[in-house]
Design a protein around this motif. Structure first.
Motif, mmCIF file in Angstrom:
data_model
loop_
_atom_site.group_PDB
_atom_site.id
_atom_site.type_symbol
_atom_site.label_atom_id
_atom_site.label_comp_id
_atom_site.label_asym_id
_atom_site.label_seq_id
_atom_site.Cartn_x
_atom_site.Cartn_y
_atom_site.Cartn_z
ATOM 1 N N VAL A 87 26.640 46.891 119.142
ATOM 2 C CA VAL A 87 26.567 47.481 121.248
ATOM 3 C C VAL A 87 27.042 49.399 120.247
ATOM 4 C CG1 VAL A 87 28.354 47.950 122.924
ATOM 5 C CG2 VAL A 87 27.764 45.620 122.153
ATOM 6 N N VAL B 178 29.310 41.964 127.192
ATOM 7 C CA VAL B 178 29.876 43.672 127.681
ATOM 8 C C VAL B 178 29.836 44.430 129.094
ATOM 9 C CG1 VAL B 178 28.210 45.917 126.759
ATOM 10 C CG2 VAL B 178 28.742 43.817 125.084
ATOM 11 N N VAL C 282 32.711 43.626 130.556
ATOM 12 C CA VAL C 282 33.801 44.910 129.852
ATOM 13 C C VAL C 282 33.576 46.290 131.218
ATOM 14 C CG1 VAL C 282 34.432 46.132 128.277
ATOM 15 C CG2 VAL C 282 34.774 43.972 127.829
ATOM 16 N N LEU C 283 32.358 46.678 130.927
ATOM 17 C CA LEU C 283 31.984 47.747 131.401
ATOM 18 C C LEU C 283 32.622 47.443 133.069
ATOM 19 C CD1 LEU C 283 28.997 48.645 129.047
ATOM 20 C CD2 LEU C 283 31.664 49.449 129.425
ATOM 21 N N LEU D 287 38.338 51.630 125.534
ATOM 22 C CA LEU D 287 36.517 50.833 125.437
ATOM 23 C C LEU D 287 36.521 49.823 123.904
ATOM 24 C CD1 LEU D 287 33.908 50.564 126.617
ATOM 25 C CD2 LEU D 287 33.533 52.830 125.430
ATOM 26 N N THR D 288 36.559 50.273 123.071
ATOM 27 C CA THR D 288 36.515 49.430 121.966
ATOM 28 C C THR D 288 36.990 48.193 121.762
ATOM 29 O OG1 THR D 288 35.765 51.645 120.505
ATOM 30 C CG2 THR D 288 36.169 49.842 119.220
ATOM 31 N N SER E 79 38.871 46.649 124.660
ATOM 32 C CA SER E 79 38.124 45.254 125.787
ATOM 33 C C SER E 79 37.272 45.212 125.214
ATOM 34 C CB SER E 79 38.072 46.355 126.848
ATOM 35 O OG SER E 79 38.757 46.963 127.276
ATOM 36 N N LEU E 80 36.066 45.851 123.967
ATOM 37 C CA LEU E 80 35.053 45.130 123.636
ATOM 38 C C LEU E 80 34.888 44.045 122.868
ATOM 39 C CD1 LEU E 80 32.159 47.979 123.815
ATOM 40 C CD2 LEU E 80 32.223 45.912 125.230
ATOM 41 N N HIS E 81 35.600 44.216 121.625
ATOM 42 C CA HIS E 81 36.343 43.031 120.175
ATOM 43 C C HIS E 81 36.924 42.222 121.073
ATOM 44 C CE1 HIS E 81 35.324 45.742 116.474
ATOM 45 N NE2 HIS E 81 35.226 46.297 117.387
ATOM 46 N N ILE F 103 26.316 52.839 127.165
ATOM 47 C CA ILE F 103 26.374 52.161 126.142
ATOM 48 C C ILE F 103 24.618 51.190 125.864
ATOM 49 C CG2 ILE F 103 27.737 49.691 125.880
ATOM 50 C CD1 ILE F 103 29.037 53.067 125.864
ATOM 51 N N VAL G 151 23.203 47.989 124.070
ATOM 52 C CA VAL G 151 23.294 46.923 123.204
ATOM 53 C C VAL G 151 21.646 45.907 122.544
ATOM 54 C CG1 VAL G 151 23.534 43.720 122.847
ATOM 55 C CG2 VAL G 151 25.187 45.315 124.609
#
Length: 182
Positions: free
Chosen positions: A8, A62, A65-66, A100-101, A103-105, A162, A164
């Motif tokens: 990502v 992803v 989250v976005l 952001l990081t 939340s993605l994790h 972003i 993927v």
């Protein structure tokens, strides 16, 4: 067991994207090919190796989250050469980038805990940066540092994109799975 590699990335907007791409091509002209010289400028947010069959749910994580995420500015610092053949554009740590990081994790971690697929590399720490050079060795590293010492980078860009990717296991090239605008 063979794993799928999921990446990502946050892609810089213009003019930063083109500026860093140009620096990478100029460096290649000076020292020749080096590892990943042709990768697009990006900030890695997640790098995960997972057993096959889990790509689509991770892409959906992803997207979730976005949803509703707002663009934000990312400040760039100077070009740094921390050793071991790496050359980066250092990215200033900011609350929106950390949120952001994180939340993605968390979304990936929740998925992995729930589905329990075999996986590797997920908890590996990724320092926020934009790579200009990877694994440049010996005299070429010294030439690269000297060449880039006078190079400049723009001050900031707006986070708006972003992507993927799945990594092709044969070529290690990135194959786009999905692109998200924020």
């Amino acid at each position: 067991m063979a794993f799928d590699t999921v990446k990502v990335f946050l892609l810089p907007t213009e003019p930063v994207y083109s500026h860093i791409q140009k620096l990478k091509f100029q460096l290649r002209e000076k020292i020749g090919n080096y590892f990943y010289w042709d990768y697009e400028p990006h900030i890695s947010l997640i790098y995960l190796r997972v057993e096959p069959g889990h790509l689509e749910p991770l892409v959906q994580a992803v997207e979730k989250v976005l949803t509703g995420a707002l663009p934000f500015d990312i400040s760039l610092n100077k070009i740094t050469a921390p050793g071991r053949g790496f050359i980066f554009v250092d990215v200033e740590k900011s609350l929106p980038l950390r949120v952001l990081t994180n939340s993605l994790h968390q979304a990936f971690k929740d998925y992995l805990l729930g589905e329990k697929p075999q996986h590797e590399d997920f908890e590996k720490y990724l320092r926020h940066h934009i790579t200009i050079g990877n694994y440049i060795k010996g005299d070429n590293y010294d030439k690269a540092i000297k060449f880039l010492a006078s190079a400049s980078v723009p001050d900031a860009f707006e986070c708006r994109k972003i992507v993927v990717y799945k990594e092709d296991p044969e070529t290690r090239k990135n194959i786009l799975l999905r692109e998200f605008a924020i």
